[in-house]
Design an enzyme around this catalytic site. Structure first.
Site: not given
Length: 114
Positions: A83-85, A87, A111
């Site tokens: 995951y990240c901020a 996608g 996230m």
């Protein structure tokens, strides 16, 4: 063409395609939580600064640009949830891991979907 140029082109292609078609992730949050409860590795591919300002409990931080240098931190023998901020970075990281032979790679996307 050097291997690193090919890798950069692949990452850029994934980012562009993600922007064109949206990048909401390829695994539902409930399924991601289930996988993590059953031993999947949860990887936050944001920067260390982003990670230190808040992350999902149990996640390890391997920034997307460092994925290839830190494959030893991401087991191949169990599922991986990324995951990240937004996608975008997790999508690029998923493509990198799949290219390195990882078979159970899931992109949660942002996230906030957790």
């Amino acid at each position: 063409m050097p291997w690193w140029m090919v890798a950069v082109l692949i990452v850029l292609a994934v980012i562009v395609l993600g922007r064109l078609f949206g990048s909401s992730g390829d695994v539902e949050p409930a399924r991601a939580r289930e996988l993590v409860q059953n031993g999947a590795t949860l990887v936050d591919v944001r920067s260390p600064g982003e990670f230190s300002s808040g992350h999902i409990d149990g996640a390890i931080n391997v920034p997307v640009g460092d994925i290839e240098r830190h494959l030893d931190r991401i087991p191949k023998d169990k599922p991986v949830i990324l995951y990240c901020a937004s996608g975008m970075r997790s999508s690029a990281a998923a493509a990198t891991l799949k290219g390195k032979g990882y078979t159970e790679v899931f992109n949660l996307g942002p996230m906030s979907r957790w």
